[in-house]
Design an enzyme around this catalytic site. Structure first.
Site, short mmCIF file in Angstrom:
data_model
loop_
_atom_site.label_atom_id
_atom_site.label_comp_id
_atom_site.label_asym_id
_atom_site.label_seq_id
_atom_site.Cartn_x
_atom_site.Cartn_y
_atom_site.Cartn_z
N TRP A 233 4.23 -1.71 -3.72
CA TRP A 233 3.93 -1.71 -2.27
C TRP A 233 5.24 -1.56 -1.47
CZ3 TRP A 233 1.05 -4.45 -5.78
CH2 TRP A 233 -0.33 -4.30 -5.72
N CYS A 269 -4.24 -1.50 -4.26
CA CYS A 269 -5.49 -2.21 -4.52
C CYS A 269 -6.66 -1.34 -4.96
CB CYS A 269 -5.89 -3.06 -3.31
SG CYS A 269 -6.34 -2.11 -1.86
N HIS A 327 -8.53 -4.19 1.97
CA HIS A 327 -8.25 -4.54 0.58
C HIS A 327 -9.50 -4.23 -0.23
CE1 HIS A 327 -6.86 -6.36 -3.02
NE2 HIS A 327 -7.55 -7.47 -2.91
N ASP A 350 -11.01 -9.36 -8.94
CA ASP A 350 -9.94 -8.66 -8.24
C ASP A 350 -8.76 -8.46 -9.18
OD1 ASP A 350 -8.11 -7.61 -6.46
OD2 ASP A 350 -8.48 -9.08 -4.89
N TYR A 521 -0.47 0.12 4.36
CA TYR A 521 -1.81 -0.40 4.69
C TYR A 521 -1.85 -1.92 4.63
CZ TYR A 521 -3.15 -1.52 -0.15
OH TYR A 521 -3.24 -2.09 -1.40
#
Length: 688
Positions: A233, A269, A327, A350, A521
């Site tokens: 990220w 993600c 997400h 997740d 994002y």
């Protein structure tokens, strides 16, 4: 005495696959689902009418105690409990047997042998056993057939992105039936930390979708265990692929295997969620991707997200909490024997590595019903998932010189908006927000929030929504918002209006500090694009609009591939409390068009045209077109396209040879030096 000849096995691949909903797999091996009979024929046993004993075993040290070894002889009917074999027919040279596994059998690759009389067992070969959502006794049983088709057999998906004011979407090729993907999914299980620490116990737990979901949520990310995808990220993706450029899971899983199981660079993600969808659908667990807009990452477990701003209105990177524009995670469908019937159904998993759970980066399964009811103490990871959809937001003014923080305002309705998934059998969006929480702002929603805080021992701590709080009682003198004026498209100027309204009956002087930053994002700031300050006087109850224009050349070099900009205005009101106005903006890429020229028929060539017009006044260089689609072409096709002059149109023709009839999806991704990942997809109806 001559050695017995090795039996030759006819696995009846076509018939069994049709009965077991496994026809889409590209494999020469038998693939069947548990709790359902399959037929095999073999010869080579000296006297088939003699008692035959079958041995089915899986894992490194099969044993009856761990349910990884079964021995069973021919019986007159299918057993409700264990494995069974029923004689279908026999002749002097061959025998046909119907074999059934129990509903709760361990899944994976089995070795099947047969023993006749006192002779030693002879191998019949191997087969793969999967979960069975079509069988009422299975923990993953899904009564609605259309949902089984979508959440297990559909290999195309739509993932929602953007932000809550401006939802966008892109196609994804899950590719769970592509060649070798099933073998790769089995390898993932055998490379987990759980397997490495105790292979026998790990394999014995593979009957349980709850266990496997948790293990695979850890294995899809590379943290801890050299799993499939490495997260990044940073906004810099050298040495790997930009996460936005992937269009399917097949390429990622194949790359992982080809590299000797080294993590694939890079994912964010939706990549983790899409790969987990592929793996779980492949194994037979009904699974879908879920997008949560304004998603909270509550790092300290207090169900609250703190955001800090300086006097200029810049968003500060203080504290570990954050709010992401969106997400993406997964929901899988199965029974929760550990929690009770009301907590069965959709479970949140997740695979994005955000916080450790049990010492490693894994998350879930958390019962969606438990999240809605604030039952955050139930396994697994309830507090984290609850906060993602329902944390309260606290906005602070932070003075770095003195270290003093002042609460600007708090908001309990900001987090968890427009929670979205793809519709069953259609390429449209379904909103599932009400399945995660009661209506925002309702008494019931606040009651559940307080219940969750109480269960976590937080009821005595600072509650931002409690009316007793002095700070919260301070009412602002003005209100403000940003409005979009015009289109939100990369390559065009960005036109906004800052709207300020005086809520009081006396005039107010306001000093406004405005900034615009390019972000990821996740709202992490990357580059400052623009800043300005104005001083305004608002007459009693007056509303004023202030136009803001950020020109394309101003933001072009600063924009990230997420195409997101955060605009803030911190309004300092004389003798009043400051007011923060902010907006997260996601820009759209220009359009790209796909046209199928002629009829698409199985095993016949069909031409597809992809057209793109350069919308800006500069030449586009390093243009690449990526194309993929299950049953339309093998792997990912990459075509280099000559540079495109200003306003020039490019038209590229490519040939497809569809391999299967039905609605298929072609995914296209175009990128160049000025535009990142312009994606689209087209449904191609293939006929026989």
């Amino acid at each position: 005495m001559a050695a017995a000849t090795q039996p030759r096995t006819d696995w009846h691949l076509k018939e069994n696959a049709r009965e077991h909903h496994t026809s889409k797999f590209s494999s020469g091996e038998l693939i069947v689902r548990r709790g359902q009979a399959f037929t095999i024929t073999f010869n080579g046993t000296e006297r088939p009418e003699q008692n035959l004993i079958f041995i089915a075993e899986t894992g490194p040290k099969p044993s009856k105690g761990t349910k990884t070894l079964a021995t069973f002889d021919i019986s007159s009917a299918v057993s409700k409990e264990g494995w069974s074999a029923v004689l279908q027919s026999s002749s002097s040279s061959s025998v046909s047997i119907s074999i059934a596994s129990p509903h709760n059998a361990v899944i994976g690759r089995y070795r099947l042998s047969v023993q006749s009389g006192s002779s030693s067992p002879q191998s019949l070969g191997t087969f793969v056993l999967l979960f069975n959502p079509w069988s009422s006794g299975d923990d993953v049983f899904m009564p609605n057939n259309a949902e089984c088709e979508e959440y297990v057999l559909e290999d195309f998906g739509i993932i929602f992105a953007g932000n809550k004011n401006h939802i966008s979407s892109f196609g994804w090729n899950f590719g769970q039936f592509q060649e070798d993907i099933l073998n790769i999914c089995l390898s993932i299980m055998d490379r987990s930390l759980y397997y490495r620490q105790d292979p026998v116990t790990d394999v014995s737990h593979r009957h349980d979708p709850r266990y496997l979901g948790r293990v695979l949520s850890a294995m899809v990310n590379a943290n801890d265990d050299q799993g499939v995808v490495l997260g990044n990220w940073s906004g810099k993706y050298e040495g790997g692929k930009n996460p936005t450029s992937w269009t399917g899971s097949g390429e990622i899983l194949q790359s992982w295997k080809k590299s000797g199981f080294k993590p694939v660079k890079y994912g964010q993600c939706w990549v983790f969620a899409a790969v987990l969808t592929t793996v779980l659908r492949c194994l037979g667990i009904p699974t879908r991707t879920i997008t949560n807009f304004s998603s909270a990452h509550d790092a300290d477990g207090n169900l609250r997200v703190d955001e800090f701003y300086d006097a200029e209105g810049n968003h500060l990177e203080r504290g570990a909490d954050s709010v992401w524009n969106f997400h993406v995670w997964n929901e899988s469908w199965f029974t929760r024997h550990d929690l009770g019937p009301s907590y069965s159904g959709w479970q949140v998993l997740d695979a994005t590595p955000q916080e450790e759970s049990g010492g490693i980066y894994q998350c879930g399964p958390a019962s969606r019903h438990a999240i809605k009811e604030g039952e955050v103490e139930l396994d697994y990871d309830g507090p984290f998932v609850f906060a993602e959809v329902n944390a309260d937001c606290m906005y602070w003014n932070y003075d770095s010189a003195t270290g003093k923080k002042t609460l600007i305002f708090s908001k309990s309705t900001e987090i968890g908006a427009s929670i979205s998934t793809k519709a069953v059998g259609r390429d449209s969006r379904v909103d599932v927000t009400r399945d995660y929480k009661y209506e925002e702002g309702s008494a019931k929603e606040r009651e559940i929030f307080k219940k969750a805080r109480k269960k976590l021992g937080l009821e005595d701590k600072f509650d931002p929504t409690a009316p007793k709080q002095e700070e919260v009682e301070l009412k602002p003198d003005i209100s403000g918002k940003f409005k979009v004026a015009g289109s939100l498209e990369v390559g065009k100027d960005l036109n906004l209006l800052l709207v300020l309204e005086n809520l009081q009956s006396d005039a107010k002087t306001v000093n406004v500090n405005m900034t615009a930053w390019s972000t990821l994002y996740t709202r992490r700031r990357i580059n400052q694009i623009w800043k300005d300050s104005i001083s305004v006087t608002l007459a009693p109850k007056e509303e004023k609009q202030f136009p803001i224009k950020i020109k394309y050349p101003e933001y072009q070099q600063q924009l990230t591939t997420d195409k997101t900009i955060q605009v803030t205005a911190l309004c300092h009101v004389e003798d009043g409390i400051p007011v923060l106005v902010k907006r997260n903006i996601t820009l759209d890429n220009p359009d790209i068009a796909i046209q199928v020229l002629g009829e698409a028929k199985v095993n016949k060539e069909v031409v597809v045209e992809v057209a793109f017009t350069n919308p800006i006044k500069e030449e586009l260089k390093d243009c690449v077109l990526q194309v993929e689609g299950s049953d339309l072409l093998q792997g990912v096709l990459e075509l280099r396209i000559p540079p495109l002059k200003a306003t020039e149109k490019s038209s590229t023709k490519l040939k497809l040879i569809p391999s299967e009839a039905g609605p298929k999806h072609l995914l296209v991704n175009f990128f160049c030096d000025k535009f990142a990942d312009i994606k689209t997809f087209k449904m191609v109806n293939v006929i026989n």
